[in-house]
Design an enzyme around this catalytic site. Sequence first.
Site, PDB file in Angstrom:
ATOM      1  N   ARG A   1      -1.287  -8.878  13.245  1.00 47.41           N
ATOM      2  CA  ARG A   1      -1.866  -7.938  12.280  1.00 47.41           C
ATOM      3  C   ARG A   1      -2.584  -8.675  11.158  1.00 47.41           C
ATOM      4  O   ARG A   1      -3.625  -8.228  10.667  1.00 47.41           O
ATOM      5  CB  ARG A   1      -0.766  -7.042  11.700  1.00 47.41           C
ATOM      6  CG  ARG A   1      -0.394  -5.899  12.635  1.00 47.41           C
ATOM      7  CD  ARG A   1       0.994  -5.389  12.368  1.00 47.41           C
ATOM      8  NE  ARG A   1       1.140  -4.772  11.066  1.00 47.41           N
ATOM      9  CZ  ARG A   1       2.297  -4.706  10.405  1.00 47.41           C
ATOM     10  NH1 ARG A   1       3.383  -5.206  10.914  1.00 47.41           N
ATOM     11  NH2 ARG A   1       2.336  -4.132   9.234  1.00 47.41           N
TER      12      ARG A   1
ATOM     13  N   ARG B   1      10.288  -1.605  11.939  1.00 42.93           N
ATOM     14  CA  ARG B   1       9.134  -1.269  12.763  1.00 42.93           C
ATOM     15  C   ARG B   1       8.932  -2.334  13.823  1.00 42.93           C
ATOM     16  O   ARG B   1       9.009  -3.515  13.530  1.00 42.93           O
ATOM     17  CB  ARG B   1       7.888  -1.162  11.871  1.00 42.93           C
ATOM     18  CG  ARG B   1       7.796   0.168  11.171  1.00 42.93           C
ATOM     19  CD  ARG B   1       6.757   0.176  10.080  1.00 42.93           C
ATOM     20  NE  ARG B   1       5.507  -0.501  10.436  1.00 42.93           N
ATOM     21  CZ  ARG B   1       4.461  -0.535   9.627  1.00 42.93           C
ATOM     22  NH1 ARG B   1       4.506   0.060   8.450  1.00 42.93           N
ATOM     23  NH2 ARG B   1       3.368  -1.167   9.988  1.00 42.93           N
TER      24      ARG B   1
ATOM     25  N   ARG C   1     -10.379   0.644   8.587  1.00 41.56           N
ATOM     26  CA  ARG C   1      -9.954  -0.740   8.792  1.00 41.56           C
ATOM     27  C   ARG C   1     -11.029  -1.567   9.470  1.00 41.56           C
ATOM     28  O   ARG C   1     -10.839  -2.763   9.695  1.00 41.56           O
ATOM     29  CB  ARG C   1      -8.751  -0.751   9.706  1.00 41.56           C
ATOM     30  CG  ARG C   1      -7.416  -0.887   9.042  1.00 41.56           C
ATOM     31  CD  ARG C   1      -6.429  -0.893  10.182  1.00 41.56           C
ATOM     32  NE  ARG C   1      -5.115  -1.341   9.873  1.00 41.56           N
ATOM     33  CZ  ARG C   1      -4.179  -0.605   9.321  1.00 41.56           C
ATOM     34  NH1 ARG C   1      -4.440   0.612   8.925  1.00 41.56           N
ATOM     35  NH2 ARG C   1      -2.984  -1.087   9.153  1.00 41.56           N
TER      36      ARG C   1
ATOM     37  N   ARG D   1      11.895  -5.696   5.751  1.00 41.85           N
ATOM     38  CA  ARG D   1      11.478  -4.308   5.561  1.00 41.85           C
ATOM     39  C   ARG D   1      12.164  -3.341   6.516  1.00 41.85           C
ATOM     40  O   ARG D   1      12.222  -3.572   7.707  1.00 41.85           O
ATOM     41  CB  ARG D   1       9.959  -4.213   5.720  1.00 41.85           C
ATOM     42  CG  ARG D   1       9.453  -2.795   5.602  1.00 41.85           C
ATOM     43  CD  ARG D   1       8.018  -2.761   5.257  1.00 41.85           C
ATOM     44  NE  ARG D   1       7.173  -3.169   6.375  1.00 41.85           N
ATOM     45  CZ  ARG D   1       5.857  -3.068   6.354  1.00 41.85           C
ATOM     46  NH1 ARG D   1       5.257  -2.618   5.276  1.00 41.85           N
ATOM     47  NH2 ARG D   1       5.141  -3.454   7.380  1.00 41.85           N
TER      48      ARG D   1
ATOM     49  N   LYS E   1       0.829  -1.212   0.000  1.00 38.93           N
ATOM     50  CA  LYS E   1       0.000   0.000   0.000  1.00 38.93           C
ATOM     51  C   LYS E   1       0.862   1.261   0.000  1.00 38.93           C
ATOM     52  O   LYS E   1       0.601   2.197  -0.736  1.00 38.93           O
ATOM     53  CB  LYS E   1      -0.904   0.054   1.245  1.00 38.93           C
ATOM     54  CG  LYS E   1      -2.044  -0.924   1.233  1.00 38.93           C
ATOM     55  CD  LYS E   1      -3.053  -0.566   2.316  1.00 38.93           C
ATOM     56  CE  LYS E   1      -2.431  -0.492   3.701  1.00 38.93           C
ATOM     57  NZ  LYS E   1      -2.231  -1.783   4.358  1.00 38.93           N
TER      58      LYS E   1
HETATM   59  P1  ATP Z   1       1.704  -1.510   6.036  1.00 35.51           P
HETATM   60  O1  ATP Z   1       2.189  -0.166   6.435  1.00 35.51           O
HETATM   61  O2  ATP Z   1       2.756  -2.446   5.728  1.00 35.51           O
HETATM   62  O3  ATP Z   1       0.646  -1.444   4.999  1.00 35.51           O
HETATM   63  P2  ATP Z   1      -0.160  -1.826   8.075  1.00 35.51           P
HETATM   64  O4  ATP Z   1      -1.199  -1.458   7.088  1.00 35.51           O
HETATM   65  O5  ATP Z   1      -0.451  -2.906   9.049  1.00 35.51           O
HETATM   66  O6  ATP Z   1       1.113  -2.193   7.320  1.00 35.51           O
HETATM   67  P3  ATP Z   1      -0.139   0.884   8.997  1.00 35.51           P
HETATM   68  O7  ATP Z   1      -1.245   1.231   8.091  1.00 35.51           O
HETATM   69  O8  ATP Z   1       1.092   1.676   8.865  1.00 35.51           O
HETATM   70  O9  ATP Z   1       0.321  -0.609   8.913  1.00 35.51           O
HETATM   71  O10 ATP Z   1      -0.689   0.939  10.494  1.00 35.51           O
HETATM   72  C1  ATP Z   1       0.134   0.605  11.581  1.00 35.51           C
HETATM   73  C2  ATP Z   1      -0.663   0.495  12.849  1.00 35.51           C
HETATM   74  O11 ATP Z   1      -1.327   1.746  13.120  1.00 35.51           O
HETATM   75  C3  ATP Z   1      -1.774  -0.547  12.862  1.00 35.51           C
HETATM   76  O12 ATP Z   1      -1.294  -1.846  13.149  1.00 35.51           O
HETATM   77  C4  ATP Z   1      -2.659   0.019  13.979  1.00 35.51           C
HETATM   78  O13 ATP Z   1      -2.115  -0.225  15.247  1.00 35.51           O
HETATM   79  C5  ATP Z   1      -2.593   1.520  13.720  1.00 35.51           C
HETATM   80  N1  ATP Z   1      -3.637   1.967  12.789  1.00 35.51           N
HETATM   81  C6  ATP Z   1      -3.449   2.577  11.586  1.00 35.51           C
HETATM   82  N2  ATP Z   1      -4.611   2.835  10.974  1.00 35.51           N
HETATM   83  C7  ATP Z   1      -5.577   2.383  11.797  1.00 35.51           C
HETATM   84  C8  ATP Z   1      -6.997   2.329  11.733  1.00 35.51           C
HETATM   85  N3  ATP Z   1      -7.656   2.778  10.658  1.00 35.51           N
HETATM   86  N4  ATP Z   1      -7.667   1.788  12.778  1.00 35.51           N
HETATM   87  C9  ATP Z   1      -7.033   1.322  13.854  1.00 35.51           C
HETATM   88  N5  ATP Z   1      -5.688   1.316  13.979  1.00 35.51           N
HETATM   89  C10 ATP Z   1      -4.959   1.846  12.982  1.00 35.51           C
HETATM   90 MG    MG Z   2       0.794   1.420   5.836  1.00 35.66          MG
END
Ligand code: ATP
Ligand code: MG
Length: 219
Positions: A172, A161, A94, A128, A20
Amino acid sequence: MILKAKLLKALILGAPASGKGTISSRIVKKYNIAHVSSGDKLREHIEHQTDLGKEVKKYLNEGKLVPDDLIIKFMITELKKVDNKPWLLDGFPRTVAQANALWKTQPVDVVLNLVVPFDVIIDRVKNRWVHLPSGRVYNIGFNTPKHPGKDDITNEDLVQRPDDRPEAVSQRLQIYDGITRPVIDFYKEKGILEEFEGRTSDEIWPKVVAYLDPIFSKK
Ligand code: ATP
Ligand code: MG
């Protein structure tokens, strides 16, 4: 539906480490739109040790979701700041509760869903490294930094991370499977979901461009 590309509201979905971040940066660069990443914004708060940062740190480190009420309030406020620009939203919503809240205030026009096999994802996370201040992401063996452990642009340190530790990753992925998948169905039912499949971002990218080009040329 006629899309006003000028103020297009786009959303990108996909499992953790599905690319993403990579695809998003390419999109915002190519089409010159704002990138709003919930994960990047939360990590910024943690790094600057703000009140919000202190409150959410534990969730992020353990790979758990930040509670809905907190993240909804935060992200709706962030989106208001870019109200006058087209944007790409990444990492939010999410949960279905988040998707409903967003739909009421800022209905999105297009939703891109990245579909990447889980074995690829696990492998990718292990290798990563990120540059925290900018959110730039590197993958050893695929998108290796020019100098080991250093950001290509600033030469500052790269870090892994805490939620890329294997325990946090499996947490996750489980959350993604159980809680975030229904969000995909939410947008499928609205008829605005488009899926892009591939094992690498380079495989997915041309498909994304083929989809977005006509939308953005319709100015
Ligand atoms: P990547 O960055 O590889 O896509 P990811 O999608 O799991 O991985 P991020 O989107 O960066 O990671 O989010 C990291 C963390 O931030 C999540 O695991 C959660 O703890 C928190 N977080 C981010 N967005 C949300 C959300 N919409 N609702 C709840 N928690 C969130
Ligand atoms: Mg992300």
